[in-house]
Design an enzyme around this catalytic site. Structure first.
Site, mmCIF file in Angstrom:
data_model
loop_
_atom_site.group_PDB
_atom_site.id
_atom_site.type_symbol
_atom_site.label_atom_id
_atom_site.label_comp_id
_atom_site.label_asym_id
_atom_site.label_seq_id
_atom_site.Cartn_x
_atom_site.Cartn_y
_atom_site.Cartn_z
ATOM 1 N N LYS A 39 1.783 -3.833 7.176
ATOM 2 C CA LYS A 39 0.629 -4.680 6.821
ATOM 3 C C LYS A 39 1.083 -5.535 5.638
ATOM 4 O O LYS A 39 1.079 -5.092 4.492
ATOM 5 C CB LYS A 39 -0.546 -3.773 6.440
ATOM 6 C CG LYS A 39 -1.935 -4.360 6.607
ATOM 7 C CD LYS A 39 -2.225 -5.580 5.804
ATOM 8 C CE LYS A 39 -2.390 -5.367 4.331
ATOM 9 N NZ LYS A 39 -2.427 -6.661 3.578
ATOM 10 N N SER A 83 0.033 -3.572 -6.783
ATOM 11 C CA SER A 83 -0.494 -3.325 -8.131
ATOM 12 C C SER A 83 -0.841 -1.842 -8.319
ATOM 13 O O SER A 83 -1.059 -1.098 -7.351
ATOM 14 C CB SER A 83 -1.736 -4.187 -8.359
ATOM 15 O OG SER A 83 -2.697 -3.886 -7.385
ATOM 16 N N CYS A 134 8.046 -7.825 -10.237
ATOM 17 C CA CYS A 134 7.780 -6.533 -10.885
ATOM 18 C C CYS A 134 8.901 -6.162 -11.846
ATOM 19 O O CYS A 134 8.746 -5.268 -12.654
ATOM 20 C CB CYS A 134 7.595 -5.443 -9.851
ATOM 21 S SG CYS A 134 9.115 -5.099 -8.999
HETATM 22 P P1 NAD Z 1 -1.924 -6.040 -4.545
HETATM 23 O O1 NAD Z 1 -1.986 -4.633 -5.014
HETATM 24 O O2 NAD Z 1 -3.083 -6.923 -4.769
HETATM 25 O O3 NAD Z 1 -1.656 -6.075 -2.963
HETATM 26 C C1 NAD Z 1 -0.637 -5.302 -2.360
HETATM 27 C C2 NAD Z 1 -1.057 -4.954 -0.936
HETATM 28 O O4 NAD Z 1 -2.236 -4.134 -0.978
HETATM 29 C C3 NAD Z 1 -1.407 -6.186 -0.085
HETATM 30 O O5 NAD Z 1 -0.893 -5.993 1.216
HETATM 31 C C4 NAD Z 1 -2.925 -6.184 -0.082
HETATM 32 O O6 NAD Z 1 -3.475 -6.742 1.095
HETATM 33 C C5 NAD Z 1 -3.266 -4.710 -0.173
HETATM 34 N N1 NAD Z 1 -4.552 -4.479 -0.833
HETATM 35 C C6 NAD Z 1 -5.160 -5.282 -1.759
HETATM 36 N N2 NAD Z 1 -6.323 -4.748 -2.132
HETATM 37 C C7 NAD Z 1 -6.465 -3.594 -1.459
HETATM 38 C C8 NAD Z 1 -7.479 -2.576 -1.452
HETATM 39 N N3 NAD Z 1 -8.565 -2.662 -2.216
HETATM 40 N N4 NAD Z 1 -7.295 -1.524 -0.656
HETATM 41 C C9 NAD Z 1 -6.185 -1.420 0.116
HETATM 42 N N5 NAD Z 1 -5.215 -2.346 0.151
HETATM 43 C C10 NAD Z 1 -5.337 -3.419 -0.630
HETATM 44 O O7 NAD Z 1 -0.586 -6.662 -5.168
HETATM 45 P P2 NAD Z 1 -0.104 -8.175 -5.147
HETATM 46 O O8 NAD Z 1 -0.960 -8.983 -6.049
HETATM 47 O O9 NAD Z 1 0.104 -8.629 -3.747
HETATM 48 O O10 NAD Z 1 1.354 -8.008 -5.798
HETATM 49 C C11 NAD Z 1 1.595 -8.002 -7.182
HETATM 50 C C12 NAD Z 1 1.730 -6.598 -7.721
HETATM 51 O O11 NAD Z 1 2.760 -5.913 -7.020
HETATM 52 C C13 NAD Z 1 2.152 -6.570 -9.179
HETATM 53 O O12 NAD Z 1 1.412 -5.584 -9.838
HETATM 54 C C14 NAD Z 1 3.619 -6.184 -9.129
HETATM 55 O O13 NAD Z 1 4.114 -5.542 -10.277
HETATM 56 C C15 NAD Z 1 3.614 -5.265 -7.960
HETATM 57 N N6 NAD Z 1 4.947 -5.118 -7.409
HETATM 58 C C16 NAD Z 1 5.601 -3.954 -7.671
HETATM 59 C C17 NAD Z 1 6.888 -3.766 -7.199
HETATM 60 C C18 NAD Z 1 7.622 -2.494 -7.485
HETATM 61 O O14 NAD Z 1 8.631 -2.253 -6.845
HETATM 62 N N7 NAD Z 1 7.180 -1.669 -8.416
HETATM 63 C C19 NAD Z 1 7.503 -4.775 -6.447
HETATM 64 C C20 NAD Z 1 6.803 -5.945 -6.193
HETATM 65 C C21 NAD Z 1 5.513 -6.100 -6.678
#
Ligand code: NAD
Length: 501
Positions: free
Chosen positions: A174, A227, A282
């Site tokens: 997804k 996140s 990240c």
């Molecule tokens: P996000 O958490 O908003 O979304 C990530 C995924 O979760 C998406 O596919 C989204 O559709 C889904 N999602 C969003 N809300 C949801 C909910 N309420 N319930 C279930 N699923 C949901 O993250 P983003 O804004 O797309 O990405 C940025 C974040 O990702 C930053 O915090 C960054 O640090 C983190 N990140 C971490 C790493 C790592 O390896 N630690 C790598 C890349 C990005």
């Protein structure tokens, strides 16, 4: 309205029948260019059913045959790298060289997965007792799910599914609803390399698709990157339903500048790691910690003009250093943090807020911002901003610098810049962070090592890709075998040493 993204289920692109969509923007113009369907629960279940049906045959396909598909997949990604980078940058906004770099890092994971016959070799002990042998092997889990963020739309999914499917699992991905085009094109390429239908599926959607994946008993594991708030939710709900979960989450990465560091090298490192991809990584460095006032003064003096000189432009400009922020919502959030920093008394040495690019007035561009004299109680320090904002937090000595890092709730990456081997060694030993660099600002492990943070940057026990990835996507089975040779000792009622079995 533009184009509409399709799902990829059972080896085919399929239009979603959902009435709900999420808009895809070109972040450089602020215009809507396409739509991602928010797939219905039935569509998500269709993807799970396809993966579930494909598992028995795929898991018994010899690893060497699975590896052969990975070799071909690697070639296909290389051959289509330019096309994939264009698809990616159009929706994400990052520069083309950055997009190509992300695809190249993803290809490295595919190269790692090509070695799967070797990686799945088991252990064998002959004669653990008289006439008794023991051996251990790793078997695939079943159907694995991946939920991925917007910031690395090609690379982060590639951290997961090449390893998962090479191990013999099937997969449902997804992707982020903000930039899914590249994932669908890659799914198509993978199938052109001979991957059987149903082994890899992509379903688009939001929370509702994610919840369907989390609750379906046919899903055995969930890999999440995104996140911290969402990762924590996914970890607890996935564990509640008995799945193996790894959730890689948010970050606040510090770079310690020791007084003996080569300041030109430090400034180059900070410019790339804090502002590359507009800080939406990240592993971006968002806090510089110079040790001592003199180090801090020298750092800010050299850094500020370089931040002012950053070339902010859309990905279509080959001279762009960094593009826009992903969305209006993220743009507003970053500006809000900058306001909070000013309100709390941090010194905004470089203010990138007022940038306007001709022809891109509605784009989500923010120029590089540099705060000095930040303190550890400010929200610009405690929170992940995920934008082109670097905070300088002055530490009086090394212990204070390391204390800051160790006390921070996130533990993804960190780096120290120094010429002193003692200081570097002490840092590597004692810093409570998952990935550490010495004179390397973004210490992202290569594909045959594993990527992952500590503290609230990772929920679960396994880092991603490398051998940890193979462990995550397989479970251990250990056999103890005796072949009858006419010996009969009668029933045993007490436990014995292994060698006396
Ligand atoms: P996000 O958490 O908003 O979304 C990530 C995924 O979760 C998406 O596919 C989204 O559709 C889904 N999602 C969003 N809300 C949801 C909910 N309420 N319930 C279930 N699923 C949901 O993250 P983003 O804004 O797309 O990405 C940025 C974040 O990702 C930053 O915090 C960054 O640090 C983190 N990140 C971490 C790493 C790592 O390896 N630690 C790598 C890349 C990005």
């Amino acid at each position: 309205m533009g184009y509409t993204i399709e799902n990829f289920i059972n080896g085919k692109r399929l239009s979603s029948g959902s009435d709900l969509f999420s808009d895809i923007y070109n972040p450089a113009t602020g215009h809507i260019i396409g739509q991602t369907p928010l797939s219905t629960a039935d569509e998500t279940k269709e993807a799970i059913a396809a993966a579930y049906a494909a598992f028995p045959k795929w898991s018994t396909t010899p690893p060497s045959r699975r590896a052969q598909i990975m070799f071909d997949f690697r070639q296909a990604l290389i051959a289509h790298q330019d096309e994939l980078a264009e698809l990616l940058s159009r929706e994400h906004g990052k520069t083309l060289p950055d997009a190509k770099g992300e695809i190249a890092r993803g290809i490295e994971v595919v190269e790692f997965a090509c070695g799967i016959p070797h990686l799945l070799k088991g252990d064998y002990s002959e004669m653990v007792s008289s006439g008794v042998d023991s051996y251990a092997l790793r078997q695939p889990l079943g159907v694995c799910a991946g939920i991925t963020p917007f910031n690395f739309p090609a690379m982060v999914p590639l951290w997961m599914y090449p390893v998962a499917i090479a191990c013999g699992n099937t997969f449902v991905l997804k992707p982020s609803e903000k930039d899914p085009s590249v994932v669908i094109r890659i799914a198509e390429l993978l199938h052109e390399c001979g991957l059987p239908e149903g082994v890899f599926n992509v379903v688009n959607g939001d929370k509702s698709a994610v919840d369907t994946l989390l609750d379906d008993p046919r899903i055995d594991s969930v890999s999440f990157v995104g996140s911290t708030a969402i990762g924590k939710y996914i970890y607890s709900r996935g564990c509640d339903t008995g799945k193996r979960v790894q959730a890689l989450c948010g970050a606040k990465n510090h770079l310690v500048v020791m007084p003996d560091a080569d300041m030109d090298q430090v400034v180059d490192a900070l410019i790339g790691s804090a502002y590359g991809s507009a800080g939406e990584r990240c592993m971006a460095v968002s806090v510089a910690v110079p040790v001592g006032e003199d180090t801090a003064d020298r750092l800010v003096e050299k850094l500020a003009p370089r931040v002012r000189a950053l070339k902010i432009a859309p990905y279509t400009d080959p001279n762009s250093d960094m593009g826009p922020i992903i969305s209006r919502e993220s743009y507003d959030r970053v500006l809000n943090y900058i306001d909070q920093g000013i309100e709390k008394g941090a010194e905004l040495v470089v203010d990138g807020r007022d940038i306007k690019l001709q022809g891109y007035e509605d784009g989500y561009f923010i120029g590089g911002c540099l705060f000095d004299k930040v303190t550890s109680d400010m929200s610009i320090y405690t929170d992940e901003i995920f934008g082109p904002v670097l905070s300088v937090l002055r530490a009086k000595d090394y212990d204070e610098a390391v204390g800051l890092i160790n006390d921070h709730e996130y533990g993804n990456g960190t780096a120290i810049f120094t010429r002193d081997g003692d200081a570097a060694r002490e840092f590597c030993s004692n810093v409570r962070i998952g990935m550490v660099g010495v004179n390397v600002p973004i210490p992202v492990p290569v594909a045959y090592h594993s990527f992952g943070g500590w503290k609230r940057s990772l929920f679960g026990d396994h880092h991603i890709h490398g051998e940890e990835g193979v462990r995550f996507f397989t479970r251990l089975k250990t056999m103890t075998t005796r072949w009858p040779s006419g010996i009969r000792e009668g029933a045993e009622f007490h436990f014995k040493r292994g060698s006396d079995v």
